[in-house]
Design an enzyme around this catalytic site. Structure first.
Site, short mmCIF file in Angstrom:
data_model
loop_
_atom_site.label_atom_id
_atom_site.label_comp_id
_atom_site.label_asym_id
_atom_site.label_seq_id
_atom_site.Cartn_x
_atom_site.Cartn_y
_atom_site.Cartn_z
N LYS A 299 -37.52 78.40 -29.85
CA LYS A 299 -38.02 77.11 -30.31
C LYS A 299 -36.86 76.18 -30.67
CE LYS A 299 -42.44 78.17 -32.49
NZ LYS A 299 -43.13 78.10 -33.79
N GLU B 171 -46.20 79.38 -36.44
CA GLU B 171 -45.69 78.49 -37.48
C GLU B 171 -45.72 77.10 -36.84
OE1 GLU B 171 -41.53 78.73 -38.42
OE2 GLU B 171 -41.75 77.48 -40.21
N ARG C 137 -41.11 90.61 -26.90
CA ARG C 137 -41.39 89.23 -26.54
C ARG C 137 -41.08 88.99 -25.08
NH1 ARG C 137 -38.26 86.64 -30.40
NH2 ARG C 137 -39.83 85.04 -30.17
#
Length: 563
Positions: free
Chosen positions: A276, A42, A266
């Site tokens: 983020k 994104e 992850r």
RNA sequence: UGUCCUGUGGUGUAACUGGCAACAUGUCUGAUUCUGGUUCAGAAGAGUCUAGGUUCGACCCCUAGCAGGACAACCA
């Protein structure tokens, strides 16, 4: 080398990770006859090392199976996404050495997505809901209880069609209604309790501008985008595991190509943060100089820190792919850069914490050029000349007036090799009123020129040096871990991850380097012998150089001392 | 709480799909070395979350627990 060692080497059947095993199975049973992956960021922030793991996975899979890998921007939320991020992401992926087969945007599919939504409405599988956010949430109740249907759930397809088209046309204010998939209000999986497909949002989209007033949600857009691109294996992180039934519900009910979503764990690394949101906060609140601050775990930060694409590939390789939560030691990342840089970085001499040394028996005013090897690991890198003179700078830590046990650098009476130059015997030092050592004295052995032992005598210590007169001073930024605790994410009561920022994560000093360091460009990476790997920063200009420390060398002496 | 996922040396990942646990990193020794780097040789370190079960045999299969994680956004 023995035959046994040879045959061992040839055998090396690399073990496959669980995703490759699934792919093998799909290829074998005919579910798919090719591999097509995608990396779907994104564009709402910069890529970090966790993304690098995903990038290496997705592009790596495509390479291994002779398939393809797309780069697709998941840009369905215009309120957070920006073109700046798109550009940085492309740059980072390229820098890592990957070339995508197709560059796509979820926004490219807005029309198709809209048409499919109409289809679902006609099929009675989606409806327009006018409930407030709170009501929807309340009606979903909790996983253990049954959900509550609102009065909009049983509207006719015609009415839904009309409403949805008017949503698109802008007849209703933001947030006043949504399109929901009609699935199962009692599912123990909350994502199946009539998830939202579209919301009304008057926001300027970085690509579609003001064309759309309604935007699709991730769950509705992602699988469909994969499907449109003919993706076979849609790899994502663990938190999307619960979304998989929904992913499958959409492609099934739309009757379109069904990719296989596969989730993996992850990447987490200690002494840093990876979300983020937190990285953005560090940038916005100026705890770091920007997304590419060398302390950041971002790809651009690592690049500026001196990490190479190869070192990151190696790292991605070593951390592996699995489904269990993991925390990788920062030390592994450091090992990977050293491993790569050791082979290719030039060696240079620079003194970071200088103290003057005077060779009392060396002619005053004389300068001679000393030949030095650029990289012992790679003779093709050649040699260079370095000026040597009566007054030098050496590392403060390379002298001890009263040596501790096992110390074999400079101390009164001890003979040390000055790298590439001469053997020098320490004869004493001078201190100021505060007791600080301001000068060290020594006598050189002219017969040891080049640093070779004239009579075969053993010299334990070799230290680096720089001619005081010819020294090139430059700013040096010594970086350390950004946080002082292993897991800044689990902050204790009343604290946040910011409370654990390491105040010593950046120390700026002036170092004195050999003259050859002057004629280098930003991005030039080398090893300062015995000190670590450094890279010339982009902030350098003209005569002014700035070097960032990528990482120190392994230091078994420091370990010895800490015992 | 409900559903789902996960549980192997300090850390991370393996184990040919059931044949008594390997690789990397880290740690410790020693050797070599004009970087206390590199390289090389070696050592210690898990008996695979627990308890049962199936089996000649289980890290792999079954059952029940326990522990950790994810989800309950008009974010992705």
């Amino acid at each position: 080398m023995t035959n046994e060692a040879n045959s061992e080497g040839n055998k090396e059947k690399e073990s496959k990770n669980f995703i490759e095993q699934i792919i093998d199975e799909h290829l074998k049973n005919g579910r798919f006859n090719k591999v097509h992956t995608r990396f779907p960021p994104e564009p709402n922030g910069y890529l970090h090392i966790g993304h690098a793991k995903s990038i290496c996975l997705n592009f790596g899979l495509a390479e291994k199976y002779n398939g393809k890998c797309n780069l697709r921007f998941d840009d369905t939320n215009p309120s957070k996404e920006e073109t700046e991020y798109v550009e940085s992401i492309k740059e980072d992926v390229k820098w890592l050495g990957f070339q995508w087969d197709g560059e796509y945007y979820a926004s490219d599919y807005f029309q198709q997505l809209y048409d499919w939504a109409l289809q679902l409405i006609k099929d009675g599988k989606a409806y327009v809901c006018e409930c407030s956010q709170e009501t929807i949430s309340q009606n979903r109740t909790t996983p253990t209880r049954e959900g509550i249907a609102c009065e909009h759930r049983n509207r006719s397809a015609e009415e839904n069609l009309d409403l949805f088209q008017r949503m698109k046309a802008g007849e209703f204010p933001d947030g006043s209604m949504v399109l929901r998939a009609k699935i199962d209000l009692n599912s123990p999986n909350m994502h199946m309790r009539d998830p939202i497909m579209y919301r009304i949002m008057r926001a300027h989209h970085h690509r579609t501008g003001d064309d759309w007033l309604i935007y699709p949600m991730y769950d509705y857009a992602h699988g469909e985008s994969d499907s449109i691109e003919g993706i076979t294996h849609s790899v994502c992180t663990l938190e999307f595991e619960v979304h998989r039934p929904l992913y499958e519900w959409f492609v099934q009910n739309l009757n379109i190509h069904a990719p296989q979503q596969i989730e993996f764990a992850r990447l987490n690394i200690n002494y840093t943060v990876m979300s983020k949101r937190k990285l953005l906060q560090l940038v916005n609140e100026k705890h770091v100089s920007g997304w590419d601050d060398p302390r950041m775990p971002t790809i651009s930060g690592l690049r500026r820190r001196g990490y190479t694409p190869e070192s990151i590939h190696l790292f991605a390789d070593k951390v592996g792919i699995a489904k269990r939560e993991n925390v990788i030691d920062m030390g592994l990342l450091e090992f990977c850069v050293r491993e790569d840089l050791n082979k290719k970085a030039d060696r240079r001499m620079a003194v970071l914490d200088p103290v003057k040394l005077i060779i009392t028996n060396y002619p005053e005013g004389q300068t001679e050029m000393i030949e030095a090897v650029n990289n012992h690991e790679d003779e093709s890198k050649g040699k260079r000349m370095i000026p040597f003179s009566r007054e030098l700078y050496i590392e403060r830590g390379d002298f001890m007036e009263e040596p501790s046990k096992k110390y074999h650098r400079m101390y009164p009476g001890n003979e040390v090799r000055f790298r590439y130059a001469y053997f020098i015997t320490c004869t004493g030092c001078k201190k100021n009123e505060e007791g600080e050592i301001i000068e060290i004295y020594g006598e050189y052995d002219p017969a040891s020129k080049g640093g070779n032992s004239p009579d075969g005598r053993k010299i334990k210590g070799t230290i680096h040096w720089v001619s005081a007169e010819h020294a090139y001073p430059f700013e040096t930024r010594l970086y350390d871990r950004l946080f002082s605790v292993e897991n800044p994410d689990d902050a204790e009561e009343g604290k946040t991850f910011l409370d654990y920022l390491n105040p010593e994560s950046l120390t700026t000093i002036i170092a004195y380097g050999e003259p050859s360091l002057k004629d280098t460009e930003a991005g030039y990476s080398c090893q300062f012998e015995r000190m670590g790997y450094f890279i010339k920063d982009k902030d350098s200009s003209g005569e002014k150089s700035i070097f960032n420390r990528t990482t120190g060398l392994r230091d078994s002496w420091a370990k010895e001392q800490n015992k």
